[in-house]
Design a protein around this motif. Structure first.
Motif, PDB file in Angstrom:
ATOM      1  N   UNK A 112      21.447  52.605  54.462  1.00 19.31           N
ATOM      2  CA  UNK A 112      22.843  52.536  53.654  1.00 19.31           C
ATOM      3  C   UNK A 112      22.439  51.993  52.093  1.00 19.31           C
ATOM      4  N   UNK A 113      21.131  50.854  52.797  1.00 13.58           N
ATOM      5  CA  UNK A 113      21.078  49.923  51.707  1.00 13.58           C
ATOM      6  C   UNK A 113      20.585  50.625  51.066  1.00 13.58           C
ATOM      7  N   UNK A 114      19.186  51.295  51.029  1.00 16.11           N
ATOM      8  CA  UNK A 114      17.985  52.377  50.037  1.00 16.11           C
ATOM      9  C   UNK A 114      19.032  53.080  49.396  1.00 16.11           C
ATOM     10  N   UNK A 115      19.561  53.860  50.138  1.00 13.62           N
ATOM     11  CA  UNK A 115      20.753  54.631  49.349  1.00 13.62           C
ATOM     12  C   UNK A 115      22.204  54.107  48.376  1.00 13.62           C
ATOM     13  N   UNK A 116      22.471  53.321  49.461  1.00 16.90           N
ATOM     14  CA  UNK A 116      23.511  52.106  47.157  1.00 16.90           C
ATOM     15  C   UNK A 116      22.593  51.764  46.530  1.00 16.90           C
ATOM     16  N   UNK A 117      21.318  51.843  46.577  1.00 19.37           N
ATOM     17  CA  UNK A 117      20.295  50.920  46.078  1.00 19.37           C
ATOM     18  C   UNK A 117      20.287  52.004  44.342  1.00 19.37           C
ATOM     19  N   UNK A 118      20.020  52.907  45.461  1.00 22.22           N
ATOM     20  CA  UNK A 118      19.348  54.594  44.418  1.00 22.22           C
ATOM     21  C   UNK A 118      21.039  54.785  43.709  1.00 22.22           C
ATOM     22  N   UNK A 119      21.650  54.962  44.288  1.00 19.22           N
ATOM     23  CA  UNK A 119      23.258  55.308  43.402  1.00 19.22           C
ATOM     24  C   UNK A 119      23.322  54.636  42.369  1.00 19.22           C
ATOM     25  N   UNK A 120      23.234  52.953  42.386  1.00 17.64           N
ATOM     26  CA  UNK A 120      23.954  51.892  42.010  1.00 17.64           C
ATOM     27  C   UNK A 120      22.282  51.708  40.351  1.00 17.64           C
ATOM     28  N   UNK A 121      21.290  52.450  40.787  1.00 17.80           N
ATOM     29  CA  UNK A 121      20.343  52.549  39.412  1.00 17.80           C
ATOM     30  C   UNK A 121      19.698  51.657  39.266  1.00 17.80           C
ATOM     31  N   UNK A 131      27.132  43.327  50.892  1.00 18.55           N
ATOM     32  CA  UNK A 131      25.847  42.290  50.653  1.00 18.55           C
ATOM     33  C   UNK A 131      25.716  42.592  49.288  1.00 18.55           C
ATOM     34  N   UNK A 132      25.688  43.826  49.110  1.00 12.25           N
ATOM     35  CA  UNK A 132      25.434  44.363  47.650  1.00 12.25           C
ATOM     36  C   UNK A 132      26.652  44.133  46.559  1.00 12.25           C
ATOM     37  N   UNK A 133      27.552  43.988  46.682  1.00 10.64           N
ATOM     38  CA  UNK A 133      28.412  44.088  46.054  1.00 10.64           C
ATOM     39  C   UNK A 133      28.769  42.893  45.675  1.00 10.64           C
ATOM     40  N   UNK A 134      27.874  41.988  46.605  1.00 18.17           N
ATOM     41  CA  UNK A 134      28.016  40.157  46.061  1.00 18.17           C
ATOM     42  C   UNK A 134      26.324  39.912  45.339  1.00 18.17           C
ATOM     43  N   UNK A 135      25.764  40.443  45.804  1.00 13.13           N
ATOM     44  CA  UNK A 135      24.756  40.320  44.871  1.00 13.13           C
ATOM     45  C   UNK A 135      24.926  40.908  43.772  1.00 13.13           C
ATOM     46  N   UNK A 136      25.234  41.606  43.641  1.00 16.30           N
ATOM     47  CA  UNK A 136      25.720  42.536  42.024  1.00 16.30           C
ATOM     48  C   UNK A 136      26.553  41.597  41.189  1.00 16.30           C
ATOM     49  N   UNK A 137      27.354  40.805  41.731  1.00 17.16           N
ATOM     50  CA  UNK A 137      28.416  40.034  41.164  1.00 17.16           C
ATOM     51  C   UNK A 137      27.716  38.077  41.225  1.00 17.16           C
TER      52      UNK A 137
END
Length: 237
Positions: free
Chosen positions: A24-33, A174-180
């Motif tokens: 899921x993390x790999x997919x989200x990283x790709x989808x968010x560029x 986790x990814x939302x926090x990292x981006x923020x």
């Protein structure tokens, strides 16, 4: 877009829940560029992470030690593979986090813990200023969280655990926090750069304020001396 360093297991016995979170993390990283940087393995959390990112059309960069290439443990579908050398893992760990905007840790063993804690130490000591996020699937990292709280209570570490590591139970959080935090850090750096420019500008004005009276004084003194010499008949033309 961020350059995201991800740590995680390489064990072929990694539980399915951890593999699902990794994919899921790999997919989200790709989808968010974002660019996914990891240990370059084809099994465990690393393998699932790379598969998820690749299948979603993302960019994956592997950093693997040459000893694992000999054993054929590298993922063959990555965008780029960097081979680290040396008699220990120091170079590999350096290359993993080089230029990273954040570090995300998935469940893993001692190798994952080594990579995670080294970055935590660097952030704690001020060598780096990047967010570190742990994906705490099924409470895997609960003991780490408790250990940091205990160390803070016993005054063995001086920064609060929440300022060093963020624990999140879901991949999205986790990814939302990292981006923020990445955006916050960039804005902070821009503010410091702008403030520094203003201070430099003010400094140059102050220097001019000192220089102008000095030059004027020299000119006034020269003119006065010439007039005195002229009156005394000492000036020769």
């Amino acid at each position: 877009a961020m350059r995201v360093c991800v740590c995680g297991s390489s064990s072929i016995s990694t539980p399915k829940a951890y593999l699902d979170a990794s994919e899921e993390l790999g997919r989200l990283l790709a989808e968010r560029g974002h660019i996914c940087v990891n240990g370059g393995g084809k099994t465990g959390c690393m393998g699932a992470l790379n598969d998820g990112c690749i299948h979603a059309g993302g960019t994956t960069i592997g950093v693997i030690h040459e000893m694992f290439v000999v054993d054929g443990e590298e993922h063959t579908g990555l965008t780029q593979m960097i081979i680290a050398r040396g008699e220990c893992l120091a170079e590999r760990k350096k290359l993993l986090v080089e230029g990273a905007d954040c570090v995300i840790a998935l469940p893993g063993g001692v190798g994952t813990w080594d990579e995670l804690w080294e970055v935590v130490a660097e952030v704690s000591l001020g060598f780096k200023n990047i967010p570190i996020v742990v994906i705490n699937t099924n409470g895997f990292y609960d003991s780490f969280k408790a250990m940091m709280a205990k160390a803070t209570e016993d005054k063995l570490i001086y920064k609060g655990p929440e300022t060093l590591v963020r624990f999140e139970s879901s991949v999205v959080a986790a990814l939302n926090f990292a981006e923020k935090m990445h955006v916050t850090n960039k804005d902070s750096q821009k503010g410091k750069s702008s403030s520094g420019g203003r201070m430099e500008h003010r400094g140059s004005k102050a220097e001019k304020g000192i220089a102008y009276p000095f030059v004027a004084g020299v000119l006034f003194g020269t003119i006065t001396l010439l007039l005195l010499q002229s009156k005394l008949g000492l000036l020769r033309v």
